[in-house]
Design an enzyme around this catalytic site. Structure first.
Site, PDB file in Angstrom:
ATOM      1  N   GLY A  93       0.555   5.882   0.452  1.00 45.27           N
ATOM      2  CA  GLY A  93      -0.525   6.785   0.817  1.00 45.27           C
ATOM      3  C   GLY A  93       0.610   8.129   0.392  1.00 45.27           C
ATOM      4  O   GLY A  93       1.485   8.284  -0.109  1.00 45.27           O
ATOM      5  N   GLY A  94      -0.068   9.345   0.755  1.00 49.89           N
ATOM      6  CA  GLY A  94       0.510  10.521   0.508  1.00 49.89           C
ATOM      7  C   GLY A  94       1.942  10.782   1.261  1.00 49.89           C
ATOM      8  O   GLY A  94       2.839  11.225   0.921  1.00 49.89           O
ATOM      9  N   MET A  95       2.059  10.265   2.209  1.00 51.20           N
ATOM     10  CA  MET A  95       3.204  10.171   3.333  1.00 51.20           C
ATOM     11  C   MET A  95       4.204   9.369   3.137  1.00 51.20           C
ATOM     12  O   MET A  95       5.446   9.567   3.338  1.00 51.20           O
ATOM     13  CB  MET A  95       2.586  10.343   4.901  1.00 51.20           C
ATOM     14  CG  MET A  95       1.908  11.426   5.375  1.00 51.20           C
ATOM     15  SD  MET A  95       2.879  12.743   5.486  1.00 51.20           S
ATOM     16  CE  MET A  95       3.943  12.331   6.630  1.00 51.20           C
ATOM     17  N   GLY A  96       3.727   8.110   2.775  1.00 49.97           N
ATOM     18  CA  GLY A  96       4.734   6.988   2.469  1.00 49.97           C
ATOM     19  C   GLY A  96       4.337   5.839   1.921  1.00 49.97           C
ATOM     20  O   GLY A  96       3.257   5.765   1.330  1.00 49.97           O
TER      21      GLY A  96
ATOM     22  N   ASP B 120      -8.517   9.380   8.855  1.00 49.11           N
ATOM     23  CA  ASP B 120      -8.517   8.717   7.376  1.00 49.11           C
ATOM     24  C   ASP B 120      -9.219   7.431   7.660  1.00 49.11           C
ATOM     25  O   ASP B 120      -8.578   6.397   6.564  1.00 49.11           O
ATOM     26  CB  ASP B 120      -7.011   8.476   6.598  1.00 49.11           C
ATOM     27  CG  ASP B 120      -7.069   8.400   5.248  1.00 49.11           C
ATOM     28  OD1 ASP B 120      -8.171   8.661   4.478  1.00 49.11           O
ATOM     29  OD2 ASP B 120      -6.226   7.614   4.529  1.00 49.11           O
TER      30      ASP B 120
ATOM     31  N   GLY C 141       0.794  -1.256  -0.059  1.00 50.50           N
ATOM     32  CA  GLY C 141       0.233  -0.002   0.037  1.00 50.50           C
ATOM     33  C   GLY C 141       0.921   1.162  -0.032  1.00 50.50           C
ATOM     34  O   GLY C 141       2.000   1.183   0.324  1.00 50.50           O
TER      35      GLY C 141
ATOM     36  N   LYS D 185       5.995   1.100   7.240  1.00 47.74           N
ATOM     37  CA  LYS D 185       5.608   2.172   6.462  1.00 47.74           C
ATOM     38  C   LYS D 185       6.802   3.190   6.476  1.00 47.74           C
ATOM     39  O   LYS D 185       7.479   3.552   7.614  1.00 47.74           O
ATOM     40  CB  LYS D 185       4.550   2.943   7.212  1.00 47.74           C
ATOM     41  CG  LYS D 185       4.067   4.415   6.465  1.00 47.74           C
ATOM     42  CD  LYS D 185       2.650   4.894   7.058  1.00 47.74           C
ATOM     43  CE  LYS D 185       2.495   5.862   6.038  1.00 47.74           C
ATOM     44  NZ  LYS D 185       1.245   6.523   6.619  1.00 47.74           N
TER      45      LYS D 185
ATOM     46  N   VAL E  61       3.855   1.485   2.269  1.00 42.47           N
ATOM     47  CA  VAL E  61       3.728   0.538   3.258  1.00 42.47           C
ATOM     48  C   VAL E  61       4.168  -0.681   2.539  1.00 42.47           C
ATOM     49  O   VAL E  61       3.865  -1.183   1.467  1.00 42.47           O
ATOM     50  CB  VAL E  61       2.198   0.379   3.879  1.00 42.47           C
ATOM     51  CG1 VAL E  61       2.232  -0.956   4.878  1.00 42.47           C
ATOM     52  CG2 VAL E  61       1.834   1.575   4.453  1.00 42.47           C
TER      53      VAL E  61
END
Length: 544
Positions: A23-26, A136, A21, A42, A28
């Site tokens: 997302g915007g931050m990092g 989220d 997975g 992550k 996974v």
């Protein structure tokens, strides 16, 4: 792809296996530790890791997550915010997300939906008790364990409730279709924002659709700001709770702790004739995986957790939402406490009971048609009034919690409910009357030697069937299901009730078939003469 190559690379003490997975931050990754236990690692994206603000945010995330302890939350097991690149390690939850499950199997129903609603509420309650918010919560961040229990994952944007709102260039915090309106307005989000996301996630699980649709950010944000979710398909019993959690004003939403008690008490299958949920075509989880890492395995490797921050007082004029007592696994249930929360009620038997009762009403119509019609109309009126009272009581307690005067208030308003139910029945009765007339004409026109009294009894039976099963009958059926649930909450007791009611109905129907229908109070000469004349004209018209 921006992120870390997962071809066997080591991050700290963990060997990366594959990306699961981002997302915007990092990003996974699935990884294993030295003992072969699977974890989720992550890793901050290179572009974000160089931002000191993002690093401070990650440090706060780690400290916040370590205060969260719940079987419905993937807990943190390790972290290093000073490494290159910084990373956070959490429990790995094997299986399928809620989004994948609904896409493959269809919308959740009954106990599955109630288990999801209660489990997510428990997760949010633990998160908020630690002084943080998730921000989220969405179907893609909910996993299912082997036993069907939900687990909330990815605290990628969790932060303290007292923290200054942080943003990053080009970064959208949260998922558009599951954001609360206050976040869209740019306000500092608090715990009620997660409650709004809880409602959106439950609506998706119950309908298979995003509650605010799809398309551009602008169109989705407009529907969220206007409070126009698509809730068609959400069970009637769950609807008041979902609407309350989606309240436009954050102060009007129930707390996550209150959601636990409210969701666990809902009768989500009260509607008798709802379509059954889609069959289980795929398991909730994948094949057995190596043992999951546990936070206890890493005890002593991290510094002491910081104390939780003081909770800010509620806004001026807002009463704290009543908090139900936390559930206790060791608390013994009394012998007469009814079915356990995970024990589903036998709704199939309730439907059978209602059909048997309807057969009894038809049998009564074969003997005394007019009396049967009057009794059925009175019973349907009372069921409608009771259903209205139940909906009103549930809605009140959902919005502001239970109060001693709730029942008295419903009783005071009952005369208005009777008038309202009577008007609704008057509006839908023409359908039953039309069906009764059609059956009467067919019976009178038949070549058989059927008496006019028997023809009227068949006509009354048709009217009763349409009133009980036709358009507009759902509230009465739902309330009857609740009554059966109160009388026979367990399957063994329901089977006994089915046997008794079926036996009585059998004797009533058998008796009615051997009796001449009694037309009282309409058994007077002029009525019989007019009916016989009508029958003669119908037969002449058909050339009999």
């Amino acid at each position: 792809m921006e992120g870390v190559d997962t071809s066997g690379q080591m991050i700290g003490r963990y060997r990366l296996l594959e990306k699961i997975g981002e997302g915007g931050m990092g990003v996974v990754h699935l990884a294993t530790d030295a003992q072969g236990r699977q974890v989720a690692v992550k890793v901050l994206r290179p572009g974000v890791a160089s931002d000191q603000t993002a690093l401070r945010r990650l440090a706060r995330e780690v400290d916040s997550m370590r205060r969260v302890h719940s079987p419905h939350v993937a807990e943190i097991v390790d972290a290093d915010v000073t490494a290159e690149p910084p990373y956070v390690v959490t429990q790995y939850v094997p299986g399928r997300t809620l989004e994948q499950t609904v896409r493959d199997r269809g919308a959740l129903r009954g106990v599955e939906l109630q288990r999801l609603a209660t489990g997510l509420a428990d997760a949010l309650a633990a998160i908020h008790a630690a002084g943080i918010i998730h921000r989220d919560l969405k179907p893609g961040n909910v996993m299912f364990l082997d036993n069907g229990q939900p687990v909330v994952i990815d605290f990628g944007i969790a932060q303290g409730v007292d923290a200054t709102r942080l943003t990053a260039t080009g970064l959208v915090i949260g998922t558009p279709g599951y954001l609360a309106p206050e976040i869209i307005e740019g306000e500092d989000a608090a715990a009620p924002a997660d409650v709004h996301s809880w409602a959106s996630t439950i609506a998706f699980a119950a309908t298979g659709r995003a509650p605010f649709g799809s398309g551009t950010f602008e169109s989705i944000f407009y529907k969220i700001m206007e409070g126009k979710p698509d809730l068609d398909g959400v069970p009637a019993a769950m609807m008041p709770l979902v609407r309350a959690a989606m309240a436009r004003n954050p102060a009007e939403r129930p707390t996550a702790q209150a959601l636990i008690g409210l969701a666990s008490r809902l009768d989500v299958e009260a509607t008798m004739f709802d379509k059954p949920s889609a069959p289980h075509t795929k398991p909730l989880t994948a094949v057995a995986a190596p043992p999951m890492a546990n936070p206890r395995d890493f005890r002593g490797q991290l510094p002491p957790v910081a104390p939780p921050p003081q909770q800010p007082p509620p806004p001026y004029g807002r009463r704290p939402y009543p908090q139900p007592p936390p559930p206790s696994a060791s608390r013994e249930r009394p012998p007469d406490a009814g079915p356990k929360p995970d024990e589903p009620k036998p709704y199939g038997l309730y439907r059978l009971l209602s059909f048997i009762l309807l057969a009894g009403a038809v049998g009564l119509a074969m003997v005394v048609p007019s009396v049967a019609v009057i009794i059925v109309l009175i019973v349907l009126l009372l069921l409608r009034v009771a259903d209205r009272a139940h909906q009103t009581l549930t809605s009140k307690r959902t919005r502001r919690g239970p109060r001693p005067a709730d029942v008295a208030g419903v009783i005071v308003k009952s005369p208005f409910s009777v008038v309202r139910a009577g008007l609704v029945m008057a509006l839908i009765s023409p359908v039953g009357i039309f069906a009764a007339l059609v059956v009467l004409v067919i019976a009178l026109a038949s070549k058989s030697e059927m008496t006019t009294a028997r023809a009227l009894s068949f006509s009354a039976a048709a009217f009763i069937i349409v009133q009980c099963l036709g358009p507009g009958s759902q509230p009465a059926r739902a309330q009857l299901a609740r009554i059966w649930g109160a009388v026979a909450p367990r399957r063994d007791r329901a089977l006994i009730v089915v046997g008794v009611v079926a036996l009585l109905t059998f004797f009533l129907v058998s008796f009615s078939l051997s009796q001449t229908p009694e037309l009282r109070p309409f058994n007077f000469p002029q009525f019989n003469h007019d009916l016989a004349h009508t029958r003669h004209q119908i037969r002449q018209l058909l050339g009999h």
